[in-house]
Design a protein around this motif. Structure first.
Motif, PDB file in Angstrom:
ATOM      1  N   THR A  56       2.174   6.307  -7.253  1.00 30.67           N
ATOM      2  CA  THR A  56       1.235   7.123  -7.687  1.00 30.67           C
ATOM      3  C   THR A  56       1.377   8.498  -7.381  1.00 30.67           C
ATOM      4  O   THR A  56       1.323   9.529  -8.393  1.00 30.67           O
ATOM      5  N   SER A  57       1.702   8.927  -6.206  1.00 27.82           N
ATOM      6  CA  SER A  57       1.897  10.309  -5.993  1.00 27.82           C
ATOM      7  C   SER A  57       3.249  10.981  -6.768  1.00 27.82           C
ATOM      8  O   SER A  57       3.175  11.963  -6.966  1.00 27.82           O
ATOM      9  N   ALA A 115       0.986  -1.281   0.097  1.00 25.07           N
ATOM     10  CA  ALA A 115       0.004  -0.249  -0.066  1.00 25.07           C
ATOM     11  C   ALA A 115       0.842   1.196   0.030  1.00 25.07           C
ATOM     12  O   ALA A 115       0.472   2.171  -0.689  1.00 25.07           O
ATOM     13  N   LYS A 116       1.918   1.196   0.832  1.00 26.07           N
ATOM     14  CA  LYS A 116       2.627   2.474   0.896  1.00 26.07           C
ATOM     15  C   LYS A 116       3.472   2.669  -0.448  1.00 26.07           C
ATOM     16  O   LYS A 116       3.460   3.692  -0.792  1.00 26.07           O
ATOM     17  N   SER A 161       2.583   1.605  -3.310  1.00 24.35           N
ATOM     18  CA  SER A 161       1.746   2.082  -4.440  1.00 24.35           C
ATOM     19  C   SER A 161       1.337   3.509  -4.296  1.00 24.35           C
ATOM     20  O   SER A 161       1.265   4.282  -5.230  1.00 24.35           O
ATOM     21  N   GLU A 162       1.068   3.856  -3.165  1.00 28.81           N
ATOM     22  CA  GLU A 162       0.707   5.391  -2.978  1.00 28.81           C
ATOM     23  C   GLU A 162       1.973   6.284  -3.267  1.00 28.81           C
ATOM     24  O   GLU A 162       1.700   7.353  -3.901  1.00 28.81           O
TER      25      GLU A 162
END
Length: 115
Positions: free
Chosen positions: A40-41, A33-34, A36-37
Motif C-alpha cells: 500500500t505504501s 500485515a507487513k 500489505s502495508e
C-alpha cells in the motif's frame, strides 16, 4: 532499503512486463500485515505473497536462519514458465538491485525468443 528499491523498479517496469504477458510476483517472509502495508505504501500493483515460516524459501533453497534474528530469504529471482518450469534463476540480485528489473525483462524476452 534494497526491498523498496527493487519493488519500485519492478513497479516502474510493470507495463513492460505486462506487454510480454509476464506476471511479476514477489515473495517475502514478512507477515501478511507487513506485506500489505508495504504494498500500500509503495503503490505496488503486483502480487506480494507471504512466506511466513519460510516454507517456500526452504523449498527453493533460499532460506537463511540466523540465531537470535530469525529466518530470512536470500534475495533471488526465478523465471517460471506457464508450464511451471523454472527457466532461469538470478542468484546475485543483492548487488544488482537498481538494474535488476531490466535484467529480468531482458532475460524474459530472450527466453520467449527461444521457446
Amino acid at each position: 532499503s534494497g526491498c523498496t528499491i527493487e519493488a519500485r523498479k519492478f513497479q516502474e517496469d510493470l507495463p513492460l512486463f505486462q506487454e510480454i504477458d509476464a506476471q511479476v510476483v514477489g515473495v517475502s517472509v514478512d507477515s501478511v500485515a507487513k506485506n500489505s502495508e508495504f504494498c500500500t505504501s509503495e503503490g505496488l500493483d503486483f502480487f506480494m505473497l507471504t512466506d511466513e515460516g519460510g516454507k517456500v524459501s526452504k523449498a527453493y533453497g533460499t532460506s537463511l536462519s540466523i540465531p537470535g534474528f530469525g529466518t530470512f530469504s536470500n534475495r533471488q529471482t526465478y523465471i517460471i514458465d506457464p508450464n511451471k518450469n523454472v527457466r532461469w534463476v538470478f542468484v546475485d540480485v543483492e548487488s544488482r538491485i537498481p538494474k535488476h528489473s531490466g535484467e529480468v525483462l531482458a532475460k524474459l524476452k530472450e527466453l520467449q525468443q527461444v521457446s
